[in-house]
Design a protein around this motif. Structure first.
Motif, short mmCIF file in Angstrom:
data_model
loop_
_atom_site.label_atom_id
_atom_site.label_comp_id
_atom_site.label_asym_id
_atom_site.label_seq_id
_atom_site.Cartn_x
_atom_site.Cartn_y
_atom_site.Cartn_z
N THR A 161 0.84 -1.13 0.07
CA THR A 161 -0.14 -0.02 -0.16
C THR A 161 0.81 1.06 0.03
N THR A 162 0.27 2.37 0.07
CA THR A 162 0.98 3.54 0.04
C THR A 162 0.95 4.09 1.48
N GLU A 163 0.62 3.34 2.40
CA GLU A 163 0.81 3.77 4.00
C GLU A 163 2.10 4.08 4.22
N LEU A 164 2.30 5.40 5.00
CA LEU A 164 3.55 5.98 5.38
C LEU A 164 3.79 5.83 6.75
N PHE A 165 5.02 6.22 7.09
CA PHE A 165 5.73 5.89 8.47
C PHE A 165 4.74 6.35 9.78
N ILE A 166 3.78 7.14 9.61
CA ILE A 166 2.82 7.59 10.68
C ILE A 166 2.05 6.63 11.38
N SER A 167 1.75 6.47 12.79
CA SER A 167 1.31 5.65 13.36
C SER A 167 -0.33 5.55 12.86
N ARG A 168 -0.81 4.12 12.83
CA ARG A 168 -2.34 4.03 12.52
C ARG A 168 -3.26 4.87 13.13
N LYS A 169 -2.96 5.14 14.34
CA LYS A 169 -3.96 6.02 15.05
C LYS A 169 -3.97 7.27 14.63
N LEU A 170 -2.78 8.10 14.20
CA LEU A 170 -2.44 9.10 13.69
C LEU A 170 -3.11 9.11 12.17
N ALA A 171 -3.03 8.27 11.68
CA ALA A 171 -3.50 7.86 10.04
C ALA A 171 -5.03 8.16 9.77
N ARG A 172 -5.50 7.25 11.05
CA ARG A 172 -6.95 7.40 11.13
C ARG A 172 -7.71 8.66 11.59
N SER A 173 -6.86 9.41 12.39
CA SER A 173 -7.27 10.70 12.66
C SER A 173 -7.23 11.84 11.70
N ILE A 174 -6.15 11.53 10.84
CA ILE A 174 -6.13 12.58 9.96
C ILE A 174 -7.39 12.24 8.55
N GLU A 175 -7.32 11.04 8.39
CA GLU A 175 -8.46 10.63 7.45
C GLU A 175 -9.89 11.16 8.05
N LYS A 176 -10.24 11.21 9.39
CA LYS A 176 -11.39 11.45 9.94
C LYS A 176 -11.56 13.01 9.71
N GLN A 177 -10.42 13.77 9.84
CA GLN A 177 -10.61 15.31 9.66
C GLN A 177 -10.72 15.82 8.10
N ALA A 178 -10.13 14.55 7.32
CA ALA A 178 -10.30 14.84 5.82
C ALA A 178 -11.63 14.68 5.41
N SER A 179 -12.50 13.87 6.07
CA SER A 179 -13.62 13.30 5.74
C SER A 179 -14.76 14.46 6.04
#
Length: 233
Positions: free
Chosen positions: A108-126
């Motif tokens: 995938t294109t998942e980056l180095f950030i934690s999954r918790k932070l990734a989910r938080s960013i996606e939630k903000q984006a949505s």
């Protein structure tokens, strides 16, 4: 440093910034959700504020670092030779980190950030509801990548101190423009009837190339800094 080495360093710094993937990835998610909830016109309007937020983050970070460097140099004379050697060493470490840790080890294109932070960013984006939300999202999208960009910004600042052939403001403006090119690219893809899935597949294909570019550019940056330091000395 010689003019040629300084120019080469600044080009490498711009390339590394241009290939950063987190903010473009967040932008792709944000624009996808905006299109699903808003009109194309409103999504385009929000995207402008996202870009402005990201630009302001870069400008503010460089400005704060400039103040910090000049204040330190005023209080205690900075040993620039030592700083350059440290930056060269950090660049080598960043090259290895970019090659092995910038992306997660999966298909995938998942980056180095934690999954918790990734989910938080996606939630903000949505959940972007207005231009302020888009601006803030653009601004904070650059924060996690400071682990990679901070040494790059410092290298640019120390290089620009002795760089007088071109006005420093012109160099910084060019740097900012190059930094947002990936966002413009994704914006164009959406406007040529591409969707999030298409962009995700394309970014996945580019993943090996980005890793190699990261590693290669950071290694070249380290070499350029060392050569410039030796020539300066």
């Amino acid at each position: 440093m010689s003019i040629l080495v300084s120019v080469f360093i600044l080009i490498l710094v711009a390339l590394i910034q241009t290939f950063m993937q987190l903010s473009p990835g967040v932008f792709a998610l944000f624009y996808h959700y905006a299109l699903g909830k808003k009109s194309r016109k409103k999504a385009d309007s929000f995207s402008l504020y996202y870009v402005l937020g990201y630009e302001l983050f870069i400008i503010a970070t460089i400005f704060i670092l400039c103040i910090f460097v000049f204040l330190i140099n005023k209080a205690v004379t900075i040993d620039f030779a030592l700083v350059y050697w440290i930056l060269a060493g950090v660049s080598i470490a960043e090259a290895m980190a970019g090659l092995f840790f910038y992306y997660r080890k999966n298909k995938t294109t998942e980056l180095f950030i934690s999954r918790k932070l990734a989910r938080s960013i996606e939630k903000q984006a949505s959940n972007v509801k207005n231009s302020s939300d888009a601006f803030i999202l653009g601004f904070v999208s650059g924060l996690p990548e400071l682990i990679f960009t901070l040494p790059v910004y410092l290298t640019a600042i120390f290089t620009l101190i002795d760089f007088t052939i071109i006005p420093r403001a012109t160099v910084l403006i060019a740097f900012i423009i190059l930094a947002i090119l990936p966002l413009i690219w994704i914006f164009i893809l959406y406007h040529t009837d591409r969707h999030l899935a298409d962009i995700a597949r394309l970014r996945l294909k580019l993943k090996p190339f980005v890793k190699i570019v990261f590693c290669f550019c950071f290694l070249l940056l380290a070499i350029a800094i060392m050569l410039g330091n030796l020539n300066h000395g």
